[in-house]
Design a protein around this motif. Structure first.
Motif, PDB file in Angstrom:
ATOM      1  N   GLN A 114      -9.896   0.274  -8.549  1.00  0.00           N
ATOM      2  CA  GLN A 114      -9.953   0.398  -7.094  1.00  0.00           C
ATOM      3  C   GLN A 114      -8.784   1.263  -6.625  1.00  0.00           C
ATOM      4  O   GLN A 114      -7.801   1.418  -7.340  1.00  0.00           O
ATOM      5  CB  GLN A 114      -9.809  -0.992  -6.444  1.00  0.00           C
ATOM      6  CG  GLN A 114     -10.859  -1.984  -6.855  1.00  0.00           C
ATOM      7  CD  GLN A 114     -12.246  -1.559  -6.439  1.00  0.00           C
ATOM      8  OE1 GLN A 114     -12.466  -1.121  -5.330  1.00  0.00           O
ATOM      9  NE2 GLN A 114     -13.192  -1.649  -7.368  1.00  0.00           N
ATOM     10  N   SER A 115      -8.908   1.795  -5.414  1.00  0.00           N
ATOM     11  CA  SER A 115      -7.745   2.511  -4.883  1.00  0.00           C
ATOM     12  C   SER A 115      -6.703   1.449  -4.524  1.00  0.00           C
ATOM     13  O   SER A 115      -7.033   0.276  -4.322  1.00  0.00           O
ATOM     14  CB  SER A 115      -8.122   3.296  -3.639  1.00  0.00           C
ATOM     15  OG  SER A 115      -8.349   2.405  -2.566  1.00  0.00           O
ATOM     16  N   ILE A 127      -6.110  -4.532   0.335  1.00  0.00           N
ATOM     17  CA  ILE A 127      -6.843  -5.175   1.440  1.00  0.00           C
ATOM     18  C   ILE A 127      -7.679  -6.348   0.912  1.00  0.00           C
ATOM     19  O   ILE A 127      -7.646  -7.452   1.479  1.00  0.00           O
ATOM     20  CB  ILE A 127      -7.742  -4.150   2.179  1.00  0.00           C
ATOM     21  CG1 ILE A 127      -6.853  -3.138   2.909  1.00  0.00           C
ATOM     22  CG2 ILE A 127      -8.666  -4.852   3.180  1.00  0.00           C
ATOM     23  CD1 ILE A 127      -7.595  -1.977   3.532  1.00  0.00           C
ATOM     24  N   LEU A 128      -8.371  -6.132  -0.197  1.00  0.00           N
ATOM     25  CA  LEU A 128      -9.212  -7.203  -0.745  1.00  0.00           C
ATOM     26  C   LEU A 128      -8.374  -8.422  -1.140  1.00  0.00           C
ATOM     27  O   LEU A 128      -8.697  -9.562  -0.777  1.00  0.00           O
ATOM     28  CB  LEU A 128      -9.986  -6.690  -1.960  1.00  0.00           C
ATOM     29  CG  LEU A 128     -11.194  -5.796  -1.647  1.00  0.00           C
ATOM     30  CD1 LEU A 128     -11.821  -5.291  -2.941  1.00  0.00           C
ATOM     31  CD2 LEU A 128     -12.226  -6.565  -0.815  1.00  0.00           C
ATOM     32  N   THR A 180      -5.074   1.050  -1.832  1.00  0.00           N
ATOM     33  CA  THR A 180      -5.302   0.503  -0.490  1.00  0.00           C
ATOM     34  C   THR A 180      -6.420  -0.538  -0.516  1.00  0.00           C
ATOM     35  O   THR A 180      -6.281  -1.633   0.040  1.00  0.00           O
ATOM     36  CB  THR A 180      -5.691   1.638   0.488  1.00  0.00           C
ATOM     37  OG1 THR A 180      -4.734   2.683   0.340  1.00  0.00           O
ATOM     38  CG2 THR A 180      -5.736   1.158   1.911  1.00  0.00           C
ATOM     39  N   LYS A 181      -7.510  -0.210  -1.184  1.00  0.00           N
ATOM     40  CA  LYS A 181      -8.642  -1.131  -1.217  1.00  0.00           C
ATOM     41  C   LYS A 181      -8.255  -2.424  -1.942  1.00  0.00           C
ATOM     42  O   LYS A 181      -8.560  -3.535  -1.469  1.00  0.00           O
ATOM     43  CB  LYS A 181      -9.822  -0.465  -1.914  1.00  0.00           C
ATOM     44  CG  LYS A 181     -11.126  -1.162  -1.635  1.00  0.00           C
ATOM     45  CD  LYS A 181     -12.297  -0.325  -2.091  1.00  0.00           C
ATOM     46  CE  LYS A 181     -13.574  -1.138  -2.067  1.00  0.00           C
ATOM     47  NZ  LYS A 181     -14.627  -0.554  -2.873  1.00  0.00           N
ATOM     48  N   THR A 210       0.844  -1.220   0.000  1.00  0.00           N
ATOM     49  CA  THR A 210       0.000   0.000   0.000  1.00  0.00           C
ATOM     50  C   THR A 210       0.861   1.245   0.000  1.00  0.00           C
ATOM     51  O   THR A 210       0.485   2.261  -0.572  1.00  0.00           O
ATOM     52  CB  THR A 210      -0.889   0.151   1.273  1.00  0.00           C
ATOM     53  OG1 THR A 210      -0.401  -0.702   2.264  1.00  0.00           O
ATOM     54  CG2 THR A 210      -2.351  -0.075   0.988  1.00  0.00           C
TER      55      THR A 210
END
Ligand code: PHE
Length: 452
Positions: free
Chosen positions: A339-340, A346-347, A342-343, A163
């Motif tokens: 998507q960002s 995480i996913l 970070t997202k 990230t």
């Protein structure tokens, strides 16, 4: 995310360090020795080296080229380079699936490594017999939650770095950590070869006995070469898209493959003499490094200190590889699914954690679940390295050899004509004919269990 926002590696050394960081990892120090052990030693090593330089380097150049030309993630690259033939997108999908599967079992072993840092630091192996050390390994890996915890820590650590912007993390850490790993490996080699009875191990590694080679062994050598070079599954497409246009792809690939092979051979030299000196079996499979090395450390002055440093560095070598595995998925999430960062991180990491937990538990509570006689962990390892990566590499060879035009590939390898590229004809011949035929024959023969 527009192409103008893409951040690439800052220097050629940075690119080499990052890609070598991806290549050099558990595959060299954990997987290579046990694969050599299971396939009879020296003869396997010869075939392995042949695959690395004859097929691996030309394919690596091709894979980096695909990414650099497209300036895209692994799925986007095939969309850009093959806008009309959508079938090539399946190669992108195969790459993503392979990355997902590899990451999930890889993070389990990376977690073991972190646990070994802790166990070594607490002196858990000190004064123990080889049998007791093997017992510690068996108890830990079959524990109902500890391996999952360590795997989770590893996945989280990788996610934090990714990230934050992977290029900086990778470039910086690889430049420092790879030389240190090399030095420690060298010290271990010296200690191992000076153990009484070590010569048997050296013989095993360097004396080829070609009668031990069959179709399965050749397929394993190919799978190991692809796995170790991070080839045939989109990792180098992704990293290639971060490499500067003025960098020389031949030089980059040769340096990565040489460093990778050197570390693999050195880990064989560090491990086999010790295996024989301690009366252990070279064919003991994935547990080899974890059961054997603690014995070597026990026999060394300041063994605990070396053990902690070794497993710490092995963890870090694994980390630079998991970063590259996660980056394949995250680049796809960011560029294709919008998507960002970070997202997407995480996913993907959550998915990996869930699948990784199943792999981790396949040594303990889930060990009764087998598919085709393999536990889930072994299945993922075998599926990816023995089938998906060779299939991916075969498709890649066809893509760069037959789908891309001569002008396109020459332009990319010669940096738009600024490099001489006298090897071009040989390279094209290999990717058009030798690589696809060799990959096809080995894949079919290996799958059918044909001995040749
Ligand atoms: N090459 C890595 C190793 O040897 C494993 C890996 C495979 C990493 C594929 C990224 C992609 O440990």
């Amino acid at each position: 995310m527009g192409n103008s926002e893409r951040k690439g590696f800052a220097s050629s050394f940075g690119a080499i360090a990052a890609a070598a960081g991806s290549a050099i990892g558990l595959g060299n120090i954990w997987r290579f020795p046990y694969t050599v052990g299971a396939n009879g030693g020296g003869a396997f090593l010869c075939i392995y080296i042949l695959f690395v330089f004859l097929l691996g380097v030309p394919l690596m150049m091709g894979e980096l080229m695909v990414g650099r030309k497209a300036q895209k993630d692994v799925l986007g690259a095939y969309k850009v380079l093959s806008p009309t033939h959508k079938g090539w997108l399946s190669l992108g999908w195969l790459s993503l699936i392979t990355a997902f599967l590899i990451y999930s079992f890889y993070s389990v072993v990376a977690g073991w490594t972190v646990n070994y840092v802790v166990l070594s630091a607490s002196g858990r192996f000190m004064g123990e017999t080889p049998a007791a050390i093997s017992q510690i390994f068996a108890e830990f890996t079959s524990h109902p939650w500890i391996p999952v915890l360590y795997m989770g820590i590893f996945v989280a650590l990788t996610a934090i770095i990714v990230t934050k912007g992977v290029q900086k993390g990778i470039e910086k850490s690889c430049k420092v950590l790879m030389p240190v790993l090399f030095i420690l490996m060298f010290v271990l080699c010296i200690r191992s070869v000076t153990l009484p009875g070590a010569s048997k191990g050296i013989d095993f590694l360097f004396n080829p006995d070609f009668s031990k080679i069959n179709g399965g062994a050749i397929l394993s050598a190919l799978g190991q070469a692809l796995f170790s070079l991070s080839l045939g599954m989109g990792c180098l497409v992704t990293y290639g898209s971060y490499i500067r246009k003025q960098d020389n792809l031949l030089k980059t690939s040769v340096v990565i493959a040489s460093a990778d092979t050197l570390i693999a051979v050195m880990s064989g030299v560090a491990i086999f003499p010790a295996v024989f000196a301690f009366g252990l079996s070279p064919a003991s499979g994935p547990s080899l490094v974890y059961e054997v090395l603690p014995n070597v450390f026990n026999a060394m002055a300041f063994g605990t200190v070396f053990a902690v440093f070794f497993f710490l560095l092995l963890s870090i070598a694994a980390l630079t590889s998991t970063i590259s595995l996660l980056e394949i998925l995250v680049a796809w999430g960011v560029e294709e699914l919008h998507q960002s960062r970070t997202k997407a991180t995480i996913l993907c990491s959550t998915g990996i954690f869930l699948l990784g937990a199943v792999c981790a538990l396949s040594f303990g509570p889930l060990s009764h679940i087998t598919i085709c006689g393999l536990t889930i962990f072994d299945l993922f390892d075998k599926l990816t390295a023995t089938y998906f990566m060779p299939i991916g590499a075969l498709a890649l060879a066809v893509f760069i050899g037959w789908h891309l035009t001569k002008e396109e590939t020459f332009d990319e390898l010669s940096n738009s004509g600024s490099l001489k590229c006298s090897y071009y004809k040989a390279w094209r011949f290999i990717v058009r004919y030798i690589a696809p035929i060799a990959l096809f024959v080995v894949l079919v023969a290996g799958s059918l269990g044909i001995e040749f």
